[in-house]
Motif scaffolding. Structure first.
Motif, PDB file in Angstrom:
ATOM      1  N   VAL B 137     -85.261   4.240 -26.888  1.00 45.26           N
ATOM      2  CA  VAL B 137     -86.245   5.235 -27.311  1.00 45.26           C
ATOM      3  C   VAL B 137     -86.835   5.810 -26.039  1.00 45.26           C
ATOM      4  O   VAL B 137     -87.526   5.109 -25.298  1.00 45.26           O
ATOM      5  CB  VAL B 137     -87.347   4.607 -28.183  1.00 45.26           C
ATOM      6  N   GLY B 138     -86.535   7.061 -25.761  1.00 42.32           N
ATOM      7  CA  GLY B 138     -86.947   7.651 -24.488  1.00 42.32           C
ATOM      8  C   GLY B 138     -86.271   6.889 -23.363  1.00 42.32           C
ATOM      9  O   GLY B 138     -85.057   6.711 -23.364  1.00 42.32           O
ATOM     10  N   GLU B 139     -87.069   6.374 -22.457  1.00 41.63           N
ATOM     11  CA  GLU B 139     -86.514   5.655 -21.328  1.00 41.63           C
ATOM     12  C   GLU B 139     -86.430   4.154 -21.596  1.00 41.63           C
ATOM     13  O   GLU B 139     -85.872   3.405 -20.810  1.00 41.63           O
ATOM     14  CB  GLU B 139     -87.398   5.894 -20.072  1.00 41.63           C
ATOM     15  N   LYS B 140     -87.083   3.749 -22.725  1.00 42.35           N
ATOM     16  CA  LYS B 140     -87.217   2.305 -22.946  1.00 42.35           C
ATOM     17  C   LYS B 140     -86.071   1.749 -23.792  1.00 42.35           C
ATOM     18  O   LYS B 140     -85.609   2.394 -24.739  1.00 42.35           O
ATOM     19  CB  LYS B 140     -88.542   2.012 -23.665  1.00 42.35           C
ATOM     20  N   LEU B 141     -85.683   0.549 -23.446  1.00 39.15           N
ATOM     21  CA  LEU B 141     -84.702  -0.147 -24.263  1.00 39.15           C
ATOM     22  C   LEU B 141     -85.481  -1.119 -25.156  1.00 39.15           C
ATOM     23  O   LEU B 141     -86.284  -1.916 -24.680  1.00 39.15           O
ATOM     24  CB  LEU B 141     -83.735  -0.924 -23.379  1.00 39.15           C
ATOM     25  N   ILE B 142     -85.264  -0.992 -26.432  1.00 40.56           N
ATOM     26  CA  ILE B 142     -85.993  -1.861 -27.356  1.00 40.56           C
ATOM     27  C   ILE B 142     -85.031  -2.859 -27.991  1.00 40.56           C
ATOM     28  O   ILE B 142     -83.953  -2.486 -28.473  1.00 40.56           O
ATOM     29  CB  ILE B 142     -86.706  -1.026 -28.441  1.00 40.56           C
ATOM     30  N   ILE B 143     -85.422  -4.110 -27.935  1.00 42.11           N
ATOM     31  CA  ILE B 143     -84.604  -5.161 -28.542  1.00 42.11           C
ATOM     32  C   ILE B 143     -85.094  -5.348 -29.972  1.00 42.11           C
ATOM     33  O   ILE B 143     -86.262  -5.686 -30.197  1.00 42.11           O
ATOM     34  CB  ILE B 143     -84.744  -6.474 -27.752  1.00 42.11           C
ATOM     35  N   LEU B 144     -84.227  -5.107 -30.923  1.00 45.50           N
ATOM     36  CA  LEU B 144     -84.628  -5.230 -32.317  1.00 45.50           C
ATOM     37  C   LEU B 144     -84.357  -6.643 -32.790  1.00 45.50           C
ATOM     38  O   LEU B 144     -83.236  -7.140 -32.689  1.00 45.50           O
ATOM     39  CB  LEU B 144     -83.874  -4.213 -33.174  1.00 45.50           C
ATOM     40  N   LEU B 145     -85.396  -7.279 -33.306  1.00 48.16           N
ATOM     41  CA  LEU B 145     -85.259  -8.675 -33.732  1.00 48.16           C
ATOM     42  C   LEU B 145     -84.979  -8.760 -35.222  1.00 48.16           C
ATOM     43  O   LEU B 145     -85.549  -8.003 -36.016  1.00 48.16           O
ATOM     44  CB  LEU B 145     -86.550  -9.444 -33.429  1.00 48.16           C
ATOM     45  N   ASP B 146     -84.116  -9.684 -35.579  1.00 45.77           N
ATOM     46  CA  ASP B 146     -83.931 -10.021 -36.990  1.00 45.77           C
ATOM     47  C   ASP B 146     -84.898 -11.163 -37.287  1.00 45.77           C
ATOM     48  O   ASP B 146     -84.625 -12.320 -36.993  1.00 45.77           O
ATOM     49  CB  ASP B 146     -82.496 -10.451 -37.251  1.00 45.77           C
ATOM     50  N   ILE B 147     -86.031 -10.809 -37.865  1.00 46.57           N
ATOM     51  CA  ILE B 147     -87.137 -11.734 -37.937  1.00 46.57           C
ATOM     52  C   ILE B 147     -86.847 -12.934 -38.833  1.00 46.57           C
ATOM     53  O   ILE B 147     -87.341 -14.029 -38.623  1.00 46.57           O
ATOM     54  CB  ILE B 147     -88.425 -10.969 -38.337  1.00 46.57           C
ATOM     55  N   ASP B 148     -85.994 -12.718 -39.838  1.00 42.48           N
ATOM     56  CA  ASP B 148     -85.656 -13.843 -40.718  1.00 42.48           C
ATOM     57  C   ASP B 148     -84.911 -14.931 -39.951  1.00 42.48           C
ATOM     58  O   ASP B 148     -85.098 -16.120 -40.199  1.00 42.48           O
ATOM     59  CB  ASP B 148     -84.800 -13.362 -41.892  1.00 42.48           C
ATOM     60  N   THR B 149     -84.059 -14.507 -39.023  1.00 42.46           N
ATOM     61  CA  THR B 149     -83.313 -15.490 -38.235  1.00 42.46           C
ATOM     62  C   THR B 149     -84.221 -16.130 -37.189  1.00 42.46           C
ATOM     63  O   THR B 149     -84.143 -17.331 -36.938  1.00 42.46           O
ATOM     64  CB  THR B 149     -82.132 -14.809 -37.526  1.00 42.46           C
ATOM     65  N   VAL B 150     -85.099 -15.312 -36.609  1.00 42.15           N
ATOM     66  CA  VAL B 150     -85.996 -15.844 -35.585  1.00 42.15           C
ATOM     67  C   VAL B 150     -86.811 -17.002 -36.156  1.00 42.15           C
ATOM     68  O   VAL B 150     -86.978 -18.029 -35.523  1.00 42.15           O
ATOM     69  CB  VAL B 150     -86.932 -14.731 -35.056  1.00 42.15           C
ATOM     70  N   PHE B 151     -87.285 -16.824 -37.388  1.00 45.49           N
ATOM     71  CA  PHE B 151     -88.145 -17.851 -37.965  1.00 45.49           C
ATOM     72  C   PHE B 151     -87.420 -18.732 -38.966  1.00 45.49           C
ATOM     73  O   PHE B 151     -88.036 -19.314 -39.843  1.00 45.49           O
ATOM     74  CB  PHE B 151     -89.376 -17.209 -38.601  1.00 45.49           C
ATOM     75  N   ALA B 152     -86.116 -18.807 -38.824  1.00 47.68           N
ATOM     76  CA  ALA B 152     -85.353 -19.651 -39.763  1.00 47.68           C
ATOM     77  C   ALA B 152     -85.861 -21.086 -39.737  1.00 47.68           C
ATOM     78  O   ALA B 152     -85.995 -21.726 -40.779  1.00 47.68           O
ATOM     79  CB  ALA B 152     -83.870 -19.593 -39.417  1.00 47.68           C
ATOM     80  N   ASP B 153     -86.188 -21.584 -38.556  1.00 47.97           N
ATOM     81  CA  ASP B 153     -86.677 -22.957 -38.432  1.00 47.97           C
ATOM     82  C   ASP B 153     -88.010 -23.132 -39.153  1.00 47.97           C
ATOM     83  O   ASP B 153     -88.232 -24.094 -39.873  1.00 47.97           O
ATOM     84  CB  ASP B 153     -86.923 -23.314 -36.961  1.00 47.97           C
ATOM     85  N   GLU B 154     -88.895 -22.183 -38.907  1.00 50.32           N
ATOM     86  CA  GLU B 154     -90.249 -22.298 -39.447  1.00 50.32           C
ATOM     87  C   GLU B 154     -90.251 -22.166 -40.953  1.00 50.32           C
ATOM     88  O   GLU B 154     -91.126 -22.685 -41.627  1.00 50.32           O
ATOM     89  CB  GLU B 154     -91.155 -21.213 -38.850  1.00 50.32           C
ATOM     90  N   THR B 155     -89.282 -21.423 -41.482  1.00 47.62           N
ATOM     91  CA  THR B 155     -89.314 -21.196 -42.917  1.00 47.62           C
ATOM     92  C   THR B 155     -88.448 -22.189 -43.677  1.00 47.62           C
ATOM     93  O   THR B 155     -88.487 -22.230 -44.888  1.00 47.62           O
ATOM     94  CB  THR B 155     -88.850 -19.763 -43.247  1.00 47.62           C
TER      95      THR B 155
END
Lengths: 646, 162
Positions: B137-155
């Motif tokens: 986006v513009g000059e920035k590189l944005i890392i898109l997170l799959d939040i369900d996988t990120v919190f698979a442990d917590e959930t």
């Protein structure tokens, strides 16, 4: 007007399961003797279900209940005698209807065959009565249903949408319903519809019925219509109707006596007034109004507290609901085991939280099954042992302190200590040389997979059970103890907290962390002298208190809190107890006693070892509630129950 | 919403194209805006004993107990002493409400499906699926997170405390 038919169906299912439960209870009582009141009541239930099912076009249910009604009518008229075979058939019919309704609800996928049951019913009618020739008159029935629908549509017009939208605001209303339909039918419809809007409903028609105005309340079936027919008189059937929605319904309906709701409304009114007073003081505050302010705050505090108690009371239901299922269970199982067993219940009016009632039903069922299968001997054995032929199972409930005690006891043969011990040795649970107390031996039956049954029956004996009973009771915050006397019976004593929602707790601190300890598990707190603390090699410290040595549980170590007091003589020891075991919990300071609202950690996170739950403290932060059984188990060296962080 | 092309089907991200972006240890991350319940300022939490380090504690969100996850620790970055300038993003993951503390919240960015590239292959590590894609986006590189996988442990309901 778009009425969600599913909502109405839900109400019908709810009612129907109540009706079925009542039928069942009455049928069981019927075995004791044919009482016309009971028969009438059973008939009414069947009739209501027929009416309701017709309204929703559940043809199978309608046809079946019609057949059943014909049979019941003949019984009521005395054309058919009440025999065990008959009550048996009727009980099976109740089961059948339950199944049919389950199909309609979509909870059961396999189809239910109605015809064989109907044939059986008509066989009895043909055989014993004069005629039995009453066929299902569809036209007449349709007319009846149409009439009911007409009445119902009046209510639907009364903005049924609104009614469902604000469910909590079901305020009792009165409707004078006078129709050409028999008053009993009106009552039924009212029962199905649950509440009528007051204003738009004006049902004109002349009155044949001597019925007084029908009071329609939030608990329509129970409190409603003063029917001209006698209502059931038996102790067991009173209030029995609302049972059994316990395990079945997903949509979680709570029926509340109007009285409780009225009290809530009064209290809220009071609170509003107090709040207005506070506003008034705040708006024109001058220092000389301080006494008024503090008085007003006290009033708000009192009203809030009372409101809290009342709201909690809304969730409190008589344990009758959990007990209700057991008469049938005992009836069926004792017959299939060839034993004669009588169930006695006491204290059914003891109230406890709905969640607990739901949670306790299964463990209790298991205990009762165990008593039937393992506890009570066969009639022959009993006679040989010089006992009356009929065995007894007692189910009692009572309050004790902040707890409710439920006891399941039988007068059977008791636990066989030697057999348990032998089995345990065989399974390697106990070493050969070990000497165990009775208590320890009996607690072996809580081990997973443990069973002393010689043969596995379809009731019990597979060894899955007591461990589940214990763990589900623990999950409810309760404990089970058992005592047994060879030859004269076994008694299980289940201790449960009254409610899981509110807890009287002691707030304490360890360094800068604040924890809450349930007050019910605290015996006392002491500041020990140095000479009372002893170090047991390899086992940690103990404190001697009135010649009793208690293990010291260091909370700061367990929870890995730096900067806490580590010297027992500088901190405080809180003596906690669970299940007969005691321990001394080392904390920095006691802050005070307060009532806390228990919140679940699990709903958004998971179970945390050593923590039973959480609450919101006065400062808005989260406080953790300590899990006393886990702490004590830890002190007993059962490390597996609490993973040590330090 | 009509941007979907066949190459995008692999993305686990829902069909919304709005992302909440935040910075964490010098990188920009984005999460599906539909997963975000609210953003709130940093509040002190209550520490949970016997819990993994990245679980900072629990906080009171209007009467609900919500766990707070430190994404820096979760991702293995340098820890940071948080203060009132940091933000908590409250997300709904499955049926659970989870708070995450991040360095700061940046913006809501609209990212078209065509601008999202697949994440480079990192191998089979547990974290490999956490990244749903990368977007510029513009000059920035944005890392898109799959939040369900990120919190698979917590959930995970049956997970044991680490």
């Amino acid at each position: 007007m778009n009425v969600d038919i599913e909502e109405l169906k839900g109400v019908f299912f709810e009612e129907a399961s109540d009706q079925l439960a009542e039928m069942e209870a009455n049928l069981l009582n019927l075995e004791a003797g044919a009482d016309p009141d009971l028969l009438n009541s059973i008939f009414r239930c069947a009739h209501s279900i027929k009416g309701g099912s017709g309204t929703f076009a559940m043809t199978d249910v309608t046809q079946f209940t019609h057949g059943l009604e014909t049979l019941l009518d003949s019984v009521r008229k005395g054309q058919i005698e009440v025999t065990t075979a008959l009550t048996d058939l009727l009980l099976r019919s109740v089961d059948h209807m339950t199944n049919l309704l389950a199909v309609e609800r979509g909870e059961r996928t396999e189809p239910v065959e109605t015809q064989p049951m109907l044939d059986e019913i008509s066989a009895i009618i043909d055989e014993q009565s004069l005629g039995g020739n009453e066929v299902f008159d569809e036209d007449a029935f349709r007319a009846e249903v149409a009439a009911m629908l007409a009445l119902e549509s009046i209510e639907l017009a009364a903005e049924a949408d609104d009614f469902f939208a604000d469910e909590p605001a079901e305020i009792p209303t009165e409707v004078i319903a006078e129709t050409h339909i028999a008053d009993s039918d009106v009552i039924e419809i009212v029962g199905e519809v649950d509440a009528l809007e007051p204003d738009p409903v004006a049902i004109p028609v002349a009155a044949p019925a001597p019925t007084p105005a029908l009071a329609i309340v939030t608990t329509p079936v129970e409190q409603a219509p003063a029917k001209p027919e006698p209502v059931q008189t038996r102790e067991q059937s009173a209030g029995r109707r609302k049972a059994d929605n316990v395990a079945k319904s997903d949509n979680q309906v709570l029926r509340i006596p109007t009285e409780k709701v009225d009290k809530l409304i009064n209290l809220v009114g009071e609170l509003v007034i107090h709040q207005a007073i506070l506003n008034d003081i705040a708006a024109n505050f001058t220092p000389d109004k301080a006494p008024q302010l503090s008085a007003a705050v006290t009033d708000v505090a009192r009203a809030t507290r009372e409101l809290q108690e009342r709201v909690m009371a809304v969730r409190m239901l008589p344990i009758k609901q959990a007990f209700a299922r057991f008469s049938r269970l005992v009836h069926d199982l004792s017959a299939s085991c060839g034993k004669k067993i009588e169930l006695r219940t006491a204290g059914e009016d003891t109230e406890l939280d709905k969640t607990l009632i739901e949670g306790i039903a299964d463990p209790l069922t298991h205990l009762v099954r165990n008593s039937i299968d393992h506890g009570i001997e066969s009639p022959v054995e009993r006679l040989v042992a010089g006992k009356p032929e009929i065995g007894h199972i007692n189910l009692t409930a009572c309050h004790e302190g902040g707890n409710i005690i439920i006891e399941v006891s039988d007068d059977g043969k008791g636990l066989d200590r030697d057999k348990i011990l032998a089995k345990a040795k065989q399974n390697g649970l106990v070493a050969d040389g070990d000497v165990l107390t009775d208590e320890q031996v009996y607690s072996l039956i809580y081990q997973p997979g443990f069973s002393t049954a010689d043969k596995v029956t379809d009731i019990s004996g597979r060894g899955v059970g007591m461990d589940i009973v214990v763990s589900s009771i623990r999950a409810l915050g309760g404990t089970v103890t058992l005592s047994s006397t060879p030859g004269s019976g076994t008694k299980f004593r289940v201790r449960l907290p009254l409610t899981m929602a509110i807890l009287e707790g002691l707030t304490l601190s360890v360094h800068d962390e604040v924890y809450i300890l349930p007050l019910t598990s605290i015996l006392e707190s002491i500041r020990p002298r140095a000479e009372d603390i002893h170090h047991l090699a390899g086992r940690g410290h103990v404190v001697t208190l009135r010649s009793e040595s208690l293990p010291i549980v260091r909370l700061h170590e367990l929870f890995d809190i730096g900067g806490a007091i580590t010297d027992c003589t500088e901190g405080l020891l809180v003596i906690i107890e669970n299940d007969g075991h005691k321990a001394a919990l080392l904390v920095d300071e006691l802050i005070g006693q307060s009532q806390v609202v228990v919140k679940s950690l699990e709903s958004n996170y998971r179970k945390v070892e050593g923590v039973a739950g959480a609450t919101i403290l006065g400062n808005g932060r989260v406080g953790l509630i300590l899990d006393v059984p886990a702490l004590i188990n830890h002190s007993l060296g059962r490390q597996n129950t609490l993973s040590m962080a330090a | 919403m009509t941007q979907a092309t066949d190459t995008q089907d692999v993305l686990a991200v829902e069909s919304t194209n709005q992302y909440l972006t935040f910075s964490l240890a010098g990188e920009e991350y984005g999460i599906d805006i539909l997963k975000v319940q609210e953003i709130k300022g940093f509040v002190p939490t209550t520490r949970l004993p016997n819990s993994p380090a990245h679980v900072t504690g629990v906080l009171n969100l209007r009467g609900t107990i919500v766990p707070l996850i430190d994404l820096r620790l979760k991702f293995g970055f340098q820890p940071l002493e948080y203060d009132k300038f940091n933000a908590i993003i409250v997300m709904v993951v499955g049926s659970r409400v989870i708070g995450t503390i991040v360095d700061s919240v940046s913006e809501v960015a609209t990212i078209n499906g065509t601008d999202i590239q697949e994440a480079p292959e990192f191998g089979q590590g547990a974290n490999a699926n956490m990244i749903a894609g990368m977007a510029k986006v513009g000059e920035k590189l944005i890392i898109l997170l799959d939040i369900d996988t990120v919190f698979a442990d917590e959930t995970a309901t049956l997970a044991l405390a680490a």
